[in-house]
Design a protein around this motif. Sequence first.
Motif, PDB file in Angstrom:
ATOM      1  N   HIS A  14       0.841  -1.203   0.000  1.00  0.00           N
ATOM      2  CA  HIS A  14       0.000   0.000   0.000  1.00  0.00           C
ATOM      3  C   HIS A  14       0.875   1.251   0.000  1.00  0.00           C
ATOM      4  N   LEU A  29      -4.992   6.991   3.156  1.00  0.00           N
ATOM      5  CA  LEU A  29      -3.770   7.417   2.498  1.00  0.00           C
ATOM      6  C   LEU A  29      -3.490   8.889   2.787  1.00  0.00           C
ATOM      7  N   GLU A  31      -1.674  12.427   1.313  1.00  0.00           N
ATOM      8  CA  GLU A  31      -1.658  13.030  -0.032  1.00  0.00           C
ATOM      9  C   GLU A  31      -0.561  12.394  -0.892  1.00  0.00           C
ATOM     10  N   ARG A  34      -1.705   9.074  -2.205  1.00  0.00           N
ATOM     11  CA  ARG A  34      -2.647   9.149  -3.327  1.00  0.00           C
ATOM     12  C   ARG A  34      -1.901   9.374  -4.646  1.00  0.00           C
ATOM     13  N   SER A  37       0.083   6.139  -5.562  1.00  0.00           N
ATOM     14  CA  SER A  37      -0.796   5.046  -6.006  1.00  0.00           C
ATOM     15  C   SER A  37      -1.070   5.147  -7.500  1.00  0.00           C
ATOM     16  N   ARG A  61      -6.220   1.873   3.759  1.00  0.00           N
ATOM     17  CA  ARG A  61      -5.101   2.346   2.940  1.00  0.00           C
ATOM     18  C   ARG A  61      -4.803   1.419   1.762  1.00  0.00           C
ATOM     19  N   GLU A  64      -7.738   2.017  -0.778  1.00  0.00           N
ATOM     20  CA  GLU A  64      -7.558   3.279  -1.490  1.00  0.00           C
ATOM     21  C   GLU A  64      -6.408   3.189  -2.492  1.00  0.00           C
ATOM     22  N   THR A  65      -5.318   2.534  -2.102  1.00  0.00           N
ATOM     23  CA  THR A  65      -4.182   2.354  -3.014  1.00  0.00           C
ATOM     24  C   THR A  65      -4.632   1.639  -4.273  1.00  0.00           C
ATOM     25  N   LYS A  67      -7.703   1.214  -5.473  1.00  0.00           N
ATOM     26  CA  LYS A  67      -8.706   1.982  -6.223  1.00  0.00           C
ATOM     27  C   LYS A  67      -8.033   2.999  -7.140  1.00  0.00           C
ATOM     28  N   LEU A  68      -7.006   3.680  -6.652  1.00  0.00           N
ATOM     29  CA  LEU A  68      -6.304   4.674  -7.462  1.00  0.00           C
ATOM     30  C   LEU A  68      -5.397   4.025  -8.510  1.00  0.00           C
TER      31      LEU A  68
END
Length: 172
Positions: A14, A29, A31, A34, A37, A61, A64-65, A67-68
């Motif tokens: 991550h 996460l 900034e 993001r 990622s 985290r 989100e990692t 997903k991006l």
Amino acid sequence: MSVAEPRKIILFRHAKADWPQVTDHERPLAERGRMDSAVAGRKLADSGIPFDLALCSTAIRTRETWKLAVHELPHRPKTVYEERIYEASPGELIAVLNEVPDDAQNVVLIGHNPGVHGLAGILAGTDEDDSRDRMNLRGFPAAAFAVLTFTGSWKAVEPGVGTLVDYWEPED
């Protein structure tokens, strides 16, 4: 797909997380995370590896990692959010990989250190270039990933079965 065809395991840590007043599992996460990622996702896309399956920790985290990162890929693989990946040891991660169906050729596992780094070192019986040295130099930082190949069934994933063929980490 034949079990004789080479398979790939991508071990993806991550990205950088923030430290708000929440439980570890709920940390989002930062900034920087993001941004990294998305860069990691572009690097994964540049690899040309067609992912069949993503196994992702349930921690915020890691979700989100992924997903991006997946947004950057040309094809979105099936994603399974797996609680056992959170805080898993290399042996526990091997057990998760052993359950992957043999019709999946290339799998990305999005997880945490020290498990992901440890698993990369344990699976890599040999390497073809300086990937292992680069991987170990900074201890598999946030948003880094390792690419390993092996031949055989997912049930046969065990220490030494793979070859580390690539390693990438974001720039400082």
